[in-house]
Design an enzyme around this catalytic site. Structure first.
Site, PDB file in Angstrom:
ATOM      1  CD  GLU A  92       7.506 -15.842 -10.640  1.00 20.43           C
ATOM      2  OE1 GLU A  92       7.321 -16.441  -9.388  1.00 20.43           O
ATOM      3  OE2 GLU A  92       7.813 -16.496 -11.548  1.00 20.43           O
TER       4      GLU A  92
ATOM      5  CB  CYS B 280       5.363 -14.810  -2.410  1.00 22.55           C
ATOM      6  SG  CYS B 280       7.159 -14.989  -2.856  1.00 22.55           S
TER       7      CYS B 280
HETATM    8  P1  NAD Z   1      -0.387  -6.156  -5.226  1.00 28.36           P
HETATM    9  O1  NAD Z   1      -0.713  -6.995  -6.330  1.00 28.36           O
HETATM   10  O2  NAD Z   1      -1.075  -5.371  -4.581  1.00 28.36           O
HETATM   11  O3  NAD Z   1       0.653  -5.048  -6.168  1.00 28.36           O
HETATM   12  C1  NAD Z   1       1.902  -5.400  -6.854  1.00 28.36           C
HETATM   13  C2  NAD Z   1       1.902  -4.219  -7.931  1.00 28.36           C
HETATM   14  O4  NAD Z   1       0.841  -4.257  -8.632  1.00 28.36           O
HETATM   15  C3  NAD Z   1       2.417  -3.029  -7.373  1.00 28.36           C
HETATM   16  O5  NAD Z   1       3.492  -2.356  -8.101  1.00 28.36           O
HETATM   17  C4  NAD Z   1       1.229  -2.203  -7.294  1.00 28.36           C
HETATM   18  O6  NAD Z   1       1.433  -0.811  -7.614  1.00 28.36           O
HETATM   19  C5  NAD Z   1       0.337  -2.934  -8.582  1.00 28.36           C
HETATM   20  N1  NAD Z   1      -0.941  -2.620  -8.743  1.00 28.36           N
HETATM   21  C6  NAD Z   1      -1.873  -2.619  -7.680  1.00 28.36           C
HETATM   22  N2  NAD Z   1      -2.972  -2.693  -7.831  1.00 28.36           N
HETATM   23  C7  NAD Z   1      -3.049  -2.568  -9.400  1.00 28.36           C
HETATM   24  C8  NAD Z   1      -3.934  -2.244 -10.066  1.00 28.36           C
HETATM   25  N3  NAD Z   1      -5.250  -2.152  -9.698  1.00 28.36           N
HETATM   26  N4  NAD Z   1      -3.862  -2.300 -11.577  1.00 28.36           N
HETATM   27  C9  NAD Z   1      -2.607  -2.358 -11.936  1.00 28.36           C
HETATM   28  N5  NAD Z   1      -1.402  -2.651 -11.106  1.00 28.36           N
HETATM   29  C10 NAD Z   1      -1.854  -2.562  -9.511  1.00 28.36           C
HETATM   30  O7  NAD Z   1       0.760  -6.941  -4.380  1.00 28.36           O
HETATM   31  P2  NAD Z   1       1.527  -6.533  -3.097  1.00 28.36           P
HETATM   32  O8  NAD Z   1       0.629  -6.125  -1.945  1.00 28.36           O
HETATM   33  O9  NAD Z   1       2.506  -5.671  -3.559  1.00 28.36           O
HETATM   34  O10 NAD Z   1       2.236  -7.800  -2.650  1.00 28.36           O
HETATM   35  C11 NAD Z   1       1.896  -8.729  -2.210  1.00 28.36           C
HETATM   36  C12 NAD Z   1       1.660 -10.074  -3.003  1.00 28.36           C
HETATM   37  O11 NAD Z   1       2.362 -10.328  -3.979  1.00 28.36           O
HETATM   38  C13 NAD Z   1       1.129 -11.365  -2.163  1.00 28.36           C
HETATM   39  O12 NAD Z   1      -0.045 -11.778  -2.819  1.00 28.36           O
HETATM   40  C14 NAD Z   1       2.250 -12.203  -2.303  1.00 28.36           C
HETATM   41  O13 NAD Z   1       2.137 -13.515  -2.264  1.00 28.36           O
HETATM   42  C15 NAD Z   1       2.812 -11.638  -3.625  1.00 28.36           C
HETATM   43  N6  NAD Z   1       3.916 -11.919  -4.121  1.00 28.36           N
HETATM   44  C16 NAD Z   1       4.410 -12.937  -4.865  1.00 28.36           C
HETATM   45  C17 NAD Z   1       5.730 -13.077  -4.989  1.00 28.36           C
HETATM   46  C18 NAD Z   1       6.149 -14.431  -6.052  1.00 28.36           C
HETATM   47  O14 NAD Z   1       7.349 -14.510  -6.390  1.00 28.36           O
HETATM   48  N7  NAD Z   1       5.501 -15.178  -6.462  1.00 28.36           N
HETATM   49  C19 NAD Z   1       6.615 -12.601  -4.373  1.00 28.36           C
HETATM   50  C20 NAD Z   1       6.325 -11.428  -3.753  1.00 28.36           C
HETATM   51  C21 NAD Z   1       5.063 -11.195  -3.414  1.00 28.36           C
END
Ligand code: NAD
Length: 469
Positions: free
Chosen positions: A226, A260
């Site tokens: 997602e 998002c």
């Molecule tokens: P992110 O991708 O930075 O982090 C998401 C998760 O991944 C967190 O739990 C984080 O700890 C983990 N993570 C971060 N870096 C990692 C790595 N290198 N290796 C493994 N895991 C890692 O996203 P965010 O900043 O928390 O959220 C914002 C993003 O999420 C935006 O792009 C937004 O559009 C998207 N989003 C999508 C939805 C949806 O339902 N499609 C909903 C909310 C947010």
């Protein structure tokens, strides 16, 4: 990696030891013992989730206020009530969803039983982001538990207050032999992803989505991703600007734009822009007062890193509305930018903050062409009094979801699947779609041991006469 595990030894005791191994082994054993299979067990878990929400409502609201300055209204609407709704729906339909689905048969199988069995995958990993830190952990969790899986939940380390509640309070409401919360940032999550899971459900950025999918590929683990991106919002000339302004502003500035599915930018004609700007100004004043910083209804940016990124975006194009910021408060005013070039950062990256650029197009065709030149978005919005125009945008584009004449309301229907396409993700959930996502659809045919004579036709030696059709 810190692991919440009752009676478990501290993960960092020995650096050589894998901090997750014990927990994962324990959960896998519970799954193989069949603990999570019965409808009663699943329903008990779902009721536990419901009690968690009900008994900790204030704690949850407080955590959301601390992390994101969410108003009680926003917290209730977009986090608690949505999660509760999913629990209620799953509880009401659990037995129906779990039922074998009988399918049509052919001549050779007329006397047999042919059905699809929805069986749990096994050990599921859910990784969540920080922007709706309760909703985006609980809603997938409802699906995973309803489908009878054991679950490892990895909340975001960035929404710290909610992370703490999820780690310390939530496990008390669930069967801890089948469920664990694992904490950590990129490094720990990377380590966690080296393990084999039977399913991974990830919500977050496309960048990390690729990391997750790469790790999953090593074990051939199926994934739901997602993700996010830039959601276009086309505003036709044939619109009431004040209605559009209300709806667009509400969902652009909700949670300080950290959504998002929020509209990322508006596409409209220069004439519509002229009419839209005073309408947006009047809406913003009505919503948040003359000084939005003192409004209890406007969220804050999650952390300094995101704040700095967003403040830099305020330098793109020209500020038509807002533009103020306050680092000490991580405040960014509800902002509208005009004269924005496609090549500027605000049009290159997902904004994820309370900034709305307006990009001019001369026609709906030009808007469609602009949208189709980019990655497929998670959500797409089109405003017009003409249903023809809305349908044209719908038909000639692609996106995870689509909403005509409003924003993110399509997400509030559990009867619609929620998910992206292309760069905005793969797979879907919400309602029954969650249950199906977390279930393996097993193809089953139960034949009869008798009536062997009927099979003679297919066994060799074959006579050429039998090939006649
Ligand atoms: P992110 O991708 O930075 O982090 C998401 C998760 O991944 C967190 O739990 C984080 O700890 C983990 N993570 C971060 N870096 C990692 C790595 N290198 N290796 C493994 N895991 C890692 O996203 P965010 O900043 O928390 O959220 C914002 C993003 O999420 C935006 O792009 C937004 O559009 C998207 N989003 C999508 C939805 C949806 O339902 N499609 C909903 C909310 C947010």
């Amino acid at each position: 990696g810190r692991v919440r595990q009752p009676g478990g030894r501290a993960a960092w005791q020995s650096l050589r030891m894998d901090p997750f191994e014990d927990t994962l082994r324990r959960l896998r054993e519970a799954f193989h013992m069949g603990r999570t299979r019965s409808a009663e067990f699943r329903a008990a878990q779902l009721r536990g989730l419901g009690r968690f929400l009900h008994e900790n409502k204030q704690l949850l609201h407080d955590a959301l206020a601390q992390d994101l300055h969410k108003s009680a209204f926003e917290s209730e609407l977009s986090e608690v009530a949505i999660s509760q709704g999913e629990i209620t729906l799953a509880l009401r339909n659990l037995r129906a969803w779990m039922k074998d689905e009988h399918v049509p048969k052919n001549l050779a199988t007329q006397l047999d039983s042919a059905f699809i069995r929805k069986e749990p995958f096994g050990l599921v990993l859910i990784i969540a982001p920080w922007n709706y830190p309760l909703n985006l952990t609980l809603v997938p969790l409802v699906g995973a538990l309803a489908a009878g899986n054991c679950v490892v939940l990895k909340p975001s380390e960035i929404s710290k207050s909610m992370e703490k509640v999820l780690a310390e309070v939530l496990p008390r409401y669930l069967d801890e032999s089948c469920f664990a919360v694992v904490l950590g940032g990129p490094q720990e999550t990377g380590q966690l992803l080296e393990h084999r899971f039977d399913y991974i459900f990830f919500t977050g950025s496309p960048r990390v989505g690729k990391i997750v999918m790469t790790a999953a590929a090593k074990h051939l683990t199926p994934v739901t991703l997602e993700l996010g991106g830039k959601n276009p919002c086309y505003v036709d000339d044939n619109c009431d600007p004040q209605t559009v302004a209300n709806r667009v502003a509400w969902f652009r500035y909700f949670n300080a734009g950290q959504t998002c599915v929020a509209p990322d930018y508006v596409l409209c004609s220069p004439e519509m822009q002229e009419r839209l700007l005073p309408a947006l100004q009047s809406t913003i004043t009505r919503f948040y007062g003359d000084d939005p910083q003192s409004s209890p209804n406007l969220g804050r940016i999650i952390n300094q890193k995101q704040f700095q990124r967003l403040r830099a975006l305020l330098g793109c194009g020209h500020v038509a509305i807002g533009g103020q910021s306050d680092e000490s408060d991580r405040y960014i005013a509800p902002t509208v930018l005009v004269d924005v070039q496609e090549t500027e950062p605000v049009m290159q990256e997902e904004i994820f903050g309370p900034i709305l650029p307006i990009v001019n197009v001369r026609s709906v065709d030009e808007a469609i062409e602009f949208i189709n030149r980019r990655e497929k978005p998670l959500a797409l919005y089109a405003f017009s009094n003409s249903s023809q125009v809305v349908k044209r945008v719908l038909t000639q584009t692609s996106s995870g979801g689509f909403c005509g004449n409003d924003g993110f309301m399509h997400m509030t229907l559990a009867s619609l699947p929620f998910g992206g396409v292309g760069a905005s993700g793969m797979g879907q959930y919400h309602g029954k779609f969650s249950f199906d996502t977390f279930s393996h659809h097993r193809a089953c045919l139960l034949r009869r041991p008798g009536m062997e004579k009927l099979n003679a036709l297919r066994y060799p030696p074959h006579s050429p006469r039998r090939l006649r059709v």
